[in-house]
Design a protein around this motif. Sequence first.
Motif, PDB file in Angstrom:
ATOM      1  N   GLY A 190       0.798  -1.211   0.000  1.00 49.02           N
ATOM      2  CA  GLY A 190       0.000   0.000   0.000  1.00 49.02           C
ATOM      3  C   GLY A 190       0.834   1.267   0.000  1.00 49.02           C
ATOM      4  N   VAL A 191       1.032   1.839  -1.169  1.00 50.03           N
ATOM      5  CA  VAL A 191       1.706   3.117  -1.346  1.00 50.03           C
ATOM      6  C   VAL A 191       1.255   3.647  -2.708  1.00 50.03           C
ATOM      7  CG1 VAL A 191       3.753   1.969  -2.328  1.00 50.03           C
ATOM      8  CG2 VAL A 191       3.948   4.302  -1.438  1.00 50.03           C
ATOM      9  N   PRO A 192       0.927   4.931  -2.830  1.00 55.46           N
ATOM     10  CA  PRO A 192       0.538   5.450  -4.144  1.00 55.46           C
ATOM     11  C   PRO A 192       1.648   5.224  -5.167  1.00 55.46           C
ATOM     12  CG  PRO A 192       0.002   7.039  -2.425  1.00 55.46           C
ATOM     13  CD  PRO A 192       0.831   5.967  -1.774  1.00 55.46           C
ATOM     14  N   TRP A 193       1.278   4.759  -6.342  1.00 56.30           N
ATOM     15  CA  TRP A 193       2.312   4.513  -7.352  1.00 56.30           C
ATOM     16  C   TRP A 193       3.024   5.807  -7.724  1.00 56.30           C
ATOM     17  CZ3 TRP A 193       2.357   7.061 -11.950  1.00 56.30           C
ATOM     18  CH2 TRP A 193       1.161   7.614 -12.417  1.00 56.30           C
ATOM     19  N   GLN A 194       2.327   6.943  -7.577  1.00 53.88           N
ATOM     20  CA  GLN A 194       2.941   8.219  -7.933  1.00 53.88           C
ATOM     21  C   GLN A 194       4.135   8.550  -7.044  1.00 53.88           C
ATOM     22  OE1 GLN A 194      -0.281   7.603  -7.391  1.00 53.88           O
ATOM     23  NE2 GLN A 194      -1.636   8.778  -8.738  1.00 53.88           N
ATOM     24  N   ASP A 195       4.147   8.034  -5.803  1.00 51.82           N
ATOM     25  CA  ASP A 195       5.232   8.342  -4.873  1.00 51.82           C
ATOM     26  C   ASP A 195       6.524   7.621  -5.205  1.00 51.82           C
ATOM     27  OD1 ASP A 195       3.650  10.049  -3.434  1.00 51.82           O
ATOM     28  OD2 ASP A 195       3.385   8.739  -1.702  1.00 51.82           O
ATOM     29  N   ILE A 196       6.438   6.470  -5.832  1.00 48.66           N
ATOM     30  CA  ILE A 196       7.637   5.649  -6.042  1.00 48.66           C
ATOM     31  C   ILE A 196       8.002   5.515  -7.515  1.00 48.66           C
ATOM     32  CG2 ILE A 196       7.359   4.357  -3.897  1.00 48.66           C
ATOM     33  CD1 ILE A 196       6.084   2.105  -5.501  1.00 48.66           C
ATOM     34  N   ALA A 197       7.203   6.147  -8.405  1.00 49.47           N
ATOM     35  CA  ALA A 197       7.502   6.092  -9.839  1.00 49.47           C
ATOM     36  C   ALA A 197       8.635   7.046 -10.193  1.00 49.47           C
ATOM     37  CB  ALA A 197       6.254   6.446 -10.645  1.00 49.47           C
ATOM     38  N   ARG A 198       9.396   6.677 -11.184  1.00 48.98           N
ATOM     39  CA  ARG A 198      10.363   7.623 -11.744  1.00 48.98           C
ATOM     40  C   ARG A 198       9.603   8.785 -12.384  1.00 48.98           C
ATOM     41  NH1 ARG A 198      13.349   2.495 -13.669  1.00 48.98           N
ATOM     42  NH2 ARG A 198      15.115   2.366 -12.239  1.00 48.98           N
ATOM     43  N   GLN A 199      10.248   9.942 -12.428  1.00 49.47           N
ATOM     44  CA  GLN A 199       9.595  11.142 -12.948  1.00 49.47           C
ATOM     45  C   GLN A 199      10.144  11.499 -14.325  1.00 49.47           C
ATOM     46  OE1 GLN A 199       9.905  14.225  -9.985  1.00 49.47           O
ATOM     47  NE2 GLN A 199       9.179  12.868  -8.351  1.00 49.47           N
ATOM     48  N   ASN A 200       9.258  12.015 -15.164  1.00 48.76           N
ATOM     49  CA  ASN A 200       9.674  12.399 -16.516  1.00 48.76           C
ATOM     50  C   ASN A 200      10.384  13.752 -16.500  1.00 48.76           C
ATOM     51  OD1 ASN A 200       7.622  14.365 -16.373  1.00 48.76           O
ATOM     52  ND2 ASN A 200       6.145  13.014 -17.360  1.00 48.76           N
ATOM     53  N   ALA A 201      10.718  14.245 -17.664  1.00 49.41           N
ATOM     54  CA  ALA A 201      11.472  15.500 -17.769  1.00 49.41           C
ATOM     55  C   ALA A 201      10.708  16.682 -17.207  1.00 49.41           C
ATOM     56  CB  ALA A 201      11.844  15.755 -19.232  1.00 49.41           C
ATOM     57  N   GLU A 202       9.376  16.577 -17.130  1.00 45.90           N
ATOM     58  CA  GLU A 202       8.556  17.654 -16.576  1.00 45.90           C
ATOM     59  C   GLU A 202       8.363  17.508 -15.073  1.00 45.90           C
ATOM     60  OE1 GLU A 202       7.511  15.938 -19.470  1.00 45.90           O
ATOM     61  OE2 GLU A 202       8.605  17.544 -20.516  1.00 45.90           O
ATOM     62  N   GLY A 203       8.983  16.487 -14.472  1.00 48.02           N
ATOM     63  CA  GLY A 203       8.881  16.293 -13.031  1.00 48.02           C
ATOM     64  C   GLY A 203       7.624  15.573 -12.586  1.00 48.02           C
ATOM     65  N   GLN A 204       6.906  14.922 -13.511  1.00 48.35           N
ATOM     66  CA  GLN A 204       5.685  14.204 -13.180  1.00 48.35           C
ATOM     67  C   GLN A 204       5.949  12.704 -13.083  1.00 48.35           C
ATOM     68  OE1 GLN A 204       2.796  15.835 -12.452  1.00 48.35           O
ATOM     69  NE2 GLN A 204       4.108  17.645 -12.681  1.00 48.35           N
ATOM     70  N   PRO A 205       5.301  12.014 -12.128  1.00 46.97           N
ATOM     71  CA  PRO A 205       5.440  10.553 -12.058  1.00 46.97           C
ATOM     72  C   PRO A 205       5.003   9.926 -13.377  1.00 46.97           C
ATOM     73  CG  PRO A 205       4.315  11.404 -10.107  1.00 46.97           C
ATOM     74  CD  PRO A 205       4.397  12.532 -11.079  1.00 46.97           C
ATOM     75  N   ASP A 206       5.841   9.050 -13.924  1.00 52.46           N
ATOM     76  CA  ASP A 206       5.572   8.525 -15.260  1.00 52.46           C
ATOM     77  C   ASP A 206       6.141   7.107 -15.360  1.00 52.46           C
ATOM     78  OD1 ASP A 206       5.350   7.964 -17.961  1.00 52.46           O
ATOM     79  OD2 ASP A 206       5.948   9.969 -18.610  1.00 52.46           O
ATOM     80  N   LEU A 207       5.249   6.122 -15.357  1.00 51.41           N
ATOM     81  CA  LEU A 207       5.689   4.733 -15.417  1.00 51.41           C
ATOM     82  C   LEU A 207       6.124   4.312 -16.813  1.00 51.41           C
ATOM     83  CD1 LEU A 207       3.011   3.065 -13.102  1.00 51.41           C
ATOM     84  CD2 LEU A 207       5.420   3.501 -12.585  1.00 51.41           C
ATOM     85  N   LEU A 208       5.885   5.153 -17.803  1.00 56.63           N
ATOM     86  CA  LEU A 208       6.280   4.837 -19.173  1.00 56.63           C
ATOM     87  C   LEU A 208       7.562   5.541 -19.592  1.00 56.63           C
ATOM     88  CD1 LEU A 208       2.804   4.952 -20.953  1.00 56.63           C
ATOM     89  CD2 LEU A 208       4.055   2.937 -20.157  1.00 56.63           C
ATOM     90  N   ARG A 209       7.718   6.819 -19.213  1.00 51.18           N
ATOM     91  CA  ARG A 209       8.842   7.627 -19.683  1.00 51.18           C
ATOM     92  C   ARG A 209       9.627   8.274 -18.540  1.00 51.18           C
ATOM     93  NH1 ARG A 209      10.483   6.725 -24.546  1.00 51.18           N
ATOM     94  NH2 ARG A 209      11.192   8.874 -24.802  1.00 51.18           N
ATOM     95  N   GLY A 210       9.466   7.789 -17.339  1.00 53.57           N
ATOM     96  CA  GLY A 210      10.226   8.332 -16.217  1.00 53.57           C
ATOM     97  C   GLY A 210      11.718   8.116 -16.398  1.00 53.57           C
ATOM     98  N   LEU A 211      12.507   9.074 -15.929  1.00 54.46           N
ATOM     99  CA  LEU A 211      13.953   9.049 -16.143  1.00 54.46           C
ATOM    100  C   LEU A 211      14.660   8.293 -15.027  1.00 54.46           C
ATOM    101  CD1 LEU A 211      14.442  12.805 -17.126  1.00 54.46           C
ATOM    102  CD2 LEU A 211      13.964  10.859 -18.638  1.00 54.46           C
ATOM    103  N   ASP A 212      15.588   7.426 -15.400  1.00 55.65           N
ATOM    104  CA  ASP A 212      16.387   6.726 -14.401  1.00 55.65           C
ATOM    105  C   ASP A 212      17.579   7.587 -13.999  1.00 55.65           C
ATOM    106  OD1 ASP A 212      18.245   6.510 -16.442  1.00 55.65           O
ATOM    107  OD2 ASP A 212      18.059   4.331 -16.664  1.00 55.65           O
ATOM    108  N   GLU A 213      18.506   7.010 -13.241  1.00 54.11           N
ATOM    109  CA  GLU A 213      19.663   7.755 -12.730  1.00 54.11           C
ATOM    110  C   GLU A 213      20.536   8.315 -13.858  1.00 54.11           C
ATOM    111  OE1 GLU A 213      21.121   5.473  -8.835  1.00 54.11           O
ATOM    112  OE2 GLU A 213      20.597   4.137 -10.489  1.00 54.11           O
ATOM    113  N   ARG A 214      20.526   7.655 -15.003  1.00 50.85           N
ATOM    114  CA  ARG A 214      21.355   8.096 -16.138  1.00 50.85           C
ATOM    115  C   ARG A 214      20.622   9.070 -17.043  1.00 50.85           C
ATOM    116  NH1 ARG A 214      22.295   2.434 -18.718  1.00 50.85           N
ATOM    117  NH2 ARG A 214      20.065   2.451 -18.247  1.00 50.85           N
ATOM    118  N   GLY A 215      19.350   9.385 -16.673  1.00 53.30           N
ATOM    119  CA  GLY A 215      18.557  10.277 -17.506  1.00 53.30           C
ATOM    120  C   GLY A 215      17.873   9.581 -18.657  1.00 53.30           C
ATOM    121  N   GLU A 216      17.864   8.237 -18.643  1.00 50.95           N
ATOM    122  CA  GLU A 216      17.218   7.478 -19.704  1.00 50.95           C
ATOM    123  C   GLU A 216      15.725   7.340 -19.409  1.00 50.95           C
ATOM    124  OE1 GLU A 216      18.620   6.397 -22.473  1.00 50.95           O
ATOM    125  OE2 GLU A 216      20.574   7.205 -21.891  1.00 50.95           O
ATOM    126  N   PRO A 217      14.866   7.535 -20.415  1.00 54.41           N
ATOM    127  CA  PRO A 217      13.413   7.457 -20.199  1.00 54.41           C
ATOM    128  C   PRO A 217      12.910   6.007 -20.181  1.00 54.41           C
ATOM    129  CG  PRO A 217      13.854   8.009 -22.480  1.00 54.41           C
ATOM    130  CD  PRO A 217      15.197   7.947 -21.799  1.00 54.41           C
TER     131      PRO A 217
END
Length: 679
Positions: free
Chosen positions: A448-475
Amino acid sequence: MSTNIQVKRGSPRWAAAKLALLSLVIAGTGNLSGCGQVTFDWPDRPAPPPPPPTTLPVDPPVAGPPGTTIDKIDLLLAIDNSGSMTDKQAVLALAVPDLVASLVNPRCIPTTGGWPPVAVRSPNDACPAGFRREFEPIRDIHVGIISSSLGGHGASSCPASASASNMDMAHLLARTDERSGGNDIPTYLDKGFLAWDPDQKLAGEPGVPDAEDGEADLDADSDADANDTSLIGQLKQMVKGTGQAGCGFEAQLESVYRFLVDPEPYATIELQGDIAVPTGLDEDILRQRREFLRPSSLLAILLLSDENDCSIREEGRNHLVAETKNGFRLWRPRSECATDPGDRCCRSCNQNQEGCPVDPTCIGPDGELARLSPEDDPVDARCWDQKRRFGFDFLYPIERYRRAFTEAQIENRQGELVPNPIFSDLSPGDGDTDIRDPGRVFFAGIVGVPWQDIARQNAEGQPDLLRGLDERGEPVGGFKNADELSAPLLDGAVSSTWELILGDPARFQPPRDPFMIESRAPRTGSNPITGDAIVPPNEAGWNNLNGREYTVPQGSTGEGDLQYACIFDLFEPKDCDGMAESCDCSEAVGLANDSPLCQPAAGNDLADPQPRTATQIMAKAYPGLRELQLIRELGPQGIVGSVCPRQLVDDDAADFGYRPALGAIIDRLKPALGAEPAP
């Protein structure tokens, strides 16, 4: 009933004398304890520290001892089987093909770059020219399932007579549904778990199908083995067959410990007076563990739960927190607990009060020790914030489980250090002599935790399970890994994702995300990542995390609930009319239904406070704080996913169901399996 203090009952001196007792004497409670001494199992002084444990190295994780490779995996699915879990089990069952295929039939990646990975039909098929396997297919896997139900831990709650699923006791489960009298799904040699054996080497002549070999069929029956089953088909049945008729005092972490680690799993718990005493040895657990757990395998534990862990300590009088008989209610905490649960005098009024000032709130109008009201002590909400609410923590410390997955020695019932079964050879003489290290032990929680809290964030700073950026900046999308979870957020305003979703339990500091605060009362505030505001029950509005707060039934009108961390759409609406349990929109006499899980009445929409109907359209999850605490403690060996999926509509998308959570698990296992990154 007699006492050892001879003063006049009801006088001020009587109250002070009672509170100064080294061991409090209280009145009995119906048939629970009779008339005698009932004090909690809480030491007056700190116990001497145990001998220094033998800690195995965790950093950096390795594939195994030098010169070895991982060629086998033991995968344990620990599935909560309490009420409301059927919907989550169905989502997990849909993810089973992804999980299994990722291990037994890994992708082919390009050898020179420039092309996306491709999949081939079978683990026996070669990759196309210019591609290679991400890692070698795993050709030896054990897969087992246990539930969260360990009964009442000595209390009268959760008897097997009410539901056989109440007392699963961490035995391996392979049943078609919760009403099955026993395991009725075929398993490897009737051992209770499945075995992936595409080379047919486990019995008879290697390479020749044999009735006693493990599975060689992945998702459809063929003549590759001598049975008419397949690995994925059986596992999906087993996941859904776990059911939701189990005990409501969910012992998610202790069930895992009992199956994999406990050196002396008890056979029964006996009450000696009011003291719970584990007795005997559960030889079935020891046998199943020995058959399931190989010393050199990669051990992966996947826990699925929509509720916080409630692993009650199974000794002393800790079982009282699970007691429901005859309207039993726990004792009040001292007044210090309301302001500082860490205060040395924050104790139950039923504990030794030595060294603390007299607390007049500990004596009720009848001159006896004060008990909590039904409103303050609903039996369905006893496993959260215990120190503040009761002055006493009835649960095993998280340290117990951290040590179980990282240390070579653990304590037995007598407090003696003994070898940890996870880092031992349980079957000497079978030729498997390499002992795993913590780099081969992984614990993943879909909790139980909102997926938005633990998802990687995209270039706009939004939680994004499809295009979130990893540590290397890869989407790459997906959920954060251990390093990313520990990194600062919001330009350093939040120290880490852990501060956001967990806070600091040792200092009783709540999570920064108000959706992750356990509370029966409506909460306030906004999610720091998305800006979604909590919507009070009596106001119009809707957010994308938990919809809105709702009016939790109190006292005699209900047995307690908490506000939700997150919710998600059901595959299909379900009618709760006439359903006695495990349906969250059942009509309650005299109560207005304003639950965000329920379909609005005609003419209303989700943002309207009420009225709601008896049709459930959403599933829920509560903050999984103890599971998250363990995952944090395990560092790189811990993996977190959300039990509230992003979407359940497009089953081809990477963010469908629990695909992001399983992707995080596979990504974490890859280095240990010898995977090399794609060019």
